[in-house]
Design an enzyme around this catalytic site. Sequence first.
Site, PDB file in Angstrom:
ATOM      1  N   ARG A   1       0.683  -0.904  -0.133  1.00 42.83           N
ATOM      2  CA  ARG A   1      -0.262   0.024  -0.093  1.00 42.83           C
ATOM      3  C   ARG A   1       1.167   1.313  -0.230  1.00 42.83           C
ATOM      4  O   ARG A   1       0.434   1.952  -0.918  1.00 42.83           O
ATOM      5  CB  ARG A   1      -0.698   0.399   1.028  1.00 42.83           C
ATOM      6  CG  ARG A   1      -1.563   1.724   1.185  1.00 42.83           C
ATOM      7  CD  ARG A   1      -2.759   1.326   2.269  1.00 42.83           C
ATOM      8  NE  ARG A   1      -2.680   0.825   3.120  1.00 42.83           N
ATOM      9  CZ  ARG A   1      -2.383   1.307   4.403  1.00 42.83           C
ATOM     10  NH1 ARG A   1      -2.069   2.009   4.714  1.00 42.83           N
ATOM     11  NH2 ARG A   1      -2.112   0.117   5.476  1.00 42.83           N
TER      12      ARG A   1
ATOM     13  N   TYR B   1     -15.827  17.618 -16.086  1.00 43.79           N
ATOM     14  CA  TYR B   1     -16.523  15.968 -15.872  1.00 43.79           C
ATOM     15  C   TYR B   1     -17.278  15.846 -15.435  1.00 43.79           C
ATOM     16  O   TYR B   1     -17.375  16.435 -13.898  1.00 43.79           O
ATOM     17  CB  TYR B   1     -15.102  15.344 -15.830  1.00 43.79           C
ATOM     18  CG  TYR B   1     -15.102  13.936 -16.193  1.00 43.79           C
ATOM     19  CD1 TYR B   1     -15.535  13.272 -17.402  1.00 43.79           C
ATOM     20  CD2 TYR B   1     -15.890  12.822 -14.691  1.00 43.79           C
ATOM     21  CE1 TYR B   1     -15.354  11.562 -16.801  1.00 43.79           C
ATOM     22  CE2 TYR B   1     -15.231  12.075 -14.945  1.00 43.79           C
ATOM     23  CZ  TYR B   1     -15.614  11.283 -16.177  1.00 43.79           C
ATOM     24  OH  TYR B   1     -15.981  10.280 -16.259  1.00 43.79           O
TER      25      TYR B   1
ATOM     26  N   ASP C   1      -7.043  19.112 -14.556  1.00 48.60           N
ATOM     27  CA  ASP C   1      -7.308  17.587 -15.155  1.00 48.60           C
ATOM     28  C   ASP C   1      -7.057  17.520 -16.442  1.00 48.60           C
ATOM     29  O   ASP C   1      -7.374  18.176 -17.445  1.00 48.60           O
ATOM     30  CB  ASP C   1      -8.666  17.308 -15.352  1.00 48.60           C
ATOM     31  CG  ASP C   1      -9.165  16.308 -15.303  1.00 48.60           C
ATOM     32  OD1 ASP C   1      -8.588  15.489 -16.565  1.00 48.60           O
ATOM     33  OD2 ASP C   1     -10.251  15.741 -15.632  1.00 48.60           O
TER      34      ASP C   1
ATOM     35  N   LYS D   1      -7.643   6.680 -20.124  1.00 48.28           N
ATOM     36  CA  LYS D   1      -7.599   7.200 -21.690  1.00 48.28           C
ATOM     37  C   LYS D   1      -7.015   6.942 -22.197  1.00 48.28           C
ATOM     38  O   LYS D   1      -6.576   5.720 -22.630  1.00 48.28           O
ATOM     39  CB  LYS D   1      -8.956   8.831 -21.125  1.00 48.28           C
ATOM     40  CG  LYS D   1      -9.548   8.907 -20.330  1.00 48.28           C
ATOM     41  CD  LYS D   1     -10.753   8.303 -20.400  1.00 48.28           C
ATOM     42  CE  LYS D   1     -11.884   8.248 -19.018  1.00 48.28           C
ATOM     43  NZ  LYS D   1     -12.481   9.179 -18.354  1.00 48.28           N
TER      44      LYS D   1
HETATM   45  C1  PLP Z   1     -12.197   9.728 -17.427  1.00 50.69           C
HETATM   46  C2  PLP Z   1     -12.560  11.084 -16.907  1.00 50.69           C
HETATM   47  C3  PLP Z   1     -12.394  11.320 -15.073  1.00 50.69           C
HETATM   48  C4  PLP Z   1     -12.287  10.571 -14.181  1.00 50.69           C
HETATM   49  O1  PLP Z   1     -11.562   9.170 -14.824  1.00 50.69           O
HETATM   50  P1  PLP Z   1     -12.057   7.770 -13.778  1.00 50.69           P
HETATM   51  O2  PLP Z   1     -11.074   6.442 -14.877  1.00 50.69           O
HETATM   52  O3  PLP Z   1     -13.473   6.853 -15.415  1.00 50.69           O
HETATM   53  O4  PLP Z   1     -12.344   7.587 -12.827  1.00 50.69           O
HETATM   54  C5  PLP Z   1     -12.148  12.733 -14.990  1.00 50.69           C
HETATM   55  N1  PLP Z   1     -11.980  13.317 -15.517  1.00 50.69           N
HETATM   56  C6  PLP Z   1     -12.261  13.369 -16.811  1.00 50.69           C
HETATM   57  C7  PLP Z   1     -11.741  14.250 -18.023  1.00 50.69           C
HETATM   58  C8  PLP Z   1     -11.889  12.526 -17.603  1.00 50.69           C
HETATM   59  O5  PLP Z   1     -12.662  11.708 -18.775  1.00 50.69           O
END
Ligand code: PLP
Length: 395
Positions: A51, A103, A176, A201
């Site tokens: 962890r 988001y 982000d 992504k």
């Molecule tokens: C997908 C996404 C998230 C959240 O991520 P997860 O891996 O699905 O928890 C946050 N911000 C943006 C811009 C995203 O496309």
Amino acid sequence: MKIRNNDIATTAVHAGNQSDSANNAIFTPIVTASSFIQPNLFEGGDFCYSRVSNPTRKAYESALSELEGGIYATATSSGMAATNLVMELLPKNSHIIAMRGVYGGTWRLFEKLKATTAGTTISYVDLNDTDKLINSIQKNTRLIWIETPTNPLLELVDIEKICKISKEYKIMTCVDNTFASAWNHKPLEMGADIVMLSTSKYIGGHSDLIGGAVITNVPEIAKDLDFVKTTLGSIASPFDAYLALRGMKTLDVRMQRQCSNALLVAEFLEMHPLVKNVYYPGLPSHPQHKLCKRQMRSGGAVVTATLNCTIEDLKKFISGLRLFVLAESLGGVESMVNHSASMSHGAMTKAEREVIGVFDTTLRFSIGIENFNDLIQDLDSALSNIKTTQGNNYA
Ligand SMILES: *Cc1c(COP(=O)(O)O)cnc(C)c1O
């Protein structure tokens, strides 16, 4: 818009010194051990408990940190877990200023959880409106949450400008960077304190993992993040860390192809009579095209369009697609289409959606690495099945 030269192709492959000195393996092994034998009596060692730190995760975290130009990265079980780590840095009853149109999951975490559990208050503003931003600053404003490009309308935020203001007011900034990825820009180099990523992504890039990360170049924030991460335990598993690290190696070639495909798709859609509006920062028609050229390496790999047709015809169009699959998410090697109104923005009412510009016929395309002629042919042939709302058939 031409894709500019890039410098991360080599970093993506070599970052984080990933070889395994114990076996001379060329790549970091997946170490699933929960615990590590301590040979130096009471002196500690590199690893004690997974962890806290794990060899596979550590290799991946150092690669992420190098990729984004940070000094510290922590890899989490999802993008949302990463955002939550950042929230945990804030004292109770903090105020956050966030880009409008953040988001949906971020909005939910802020509004449905942190507002009640931590007394967080949030102002959503157009961060490009400097006066509005400055007017929104309160005594307890601790964080500016930047998302650029936004989802699904791909609005950009001038990162450098916002970070200058935030420094003046001693407010922390987090970007982000999921949609752009380090390939398009590195927010830490533009003055941001923290980068948050959903590695589900573009970092993973193959639609086969859920993961997130927080990266910083500020030593005090790094120390706090490490404490919060160890305390909460929202870490990436060794297998997910391995998958993401493997994905990262091809980030450059994937992004190059995906972003250049995206520009061609955007240009095609913009010319098509059934398309009412195309939103793509790489097109000169995008209101922030100039900022895109200055801030990003390309227009990104997501293209959004509002079609000029009925819902019935929209369904016909989507069913007619052979390559693009209707799916949540983005960033994979395969092209996808997302119906924002029923999927990513399904929790909003039609009126709420239309205020922000998401209509029933708005589609978000995540462009993959396929041959662009095949992608355009797929779109063209599916569009030829349908009519405009005026009843014209362009087949
Ligand atoms: C997908 C996404 C998230 C959240 O991520 P997860 O891996 O699905 O928890 C946050 N911000 C943006 C811009 C995203 O496309």
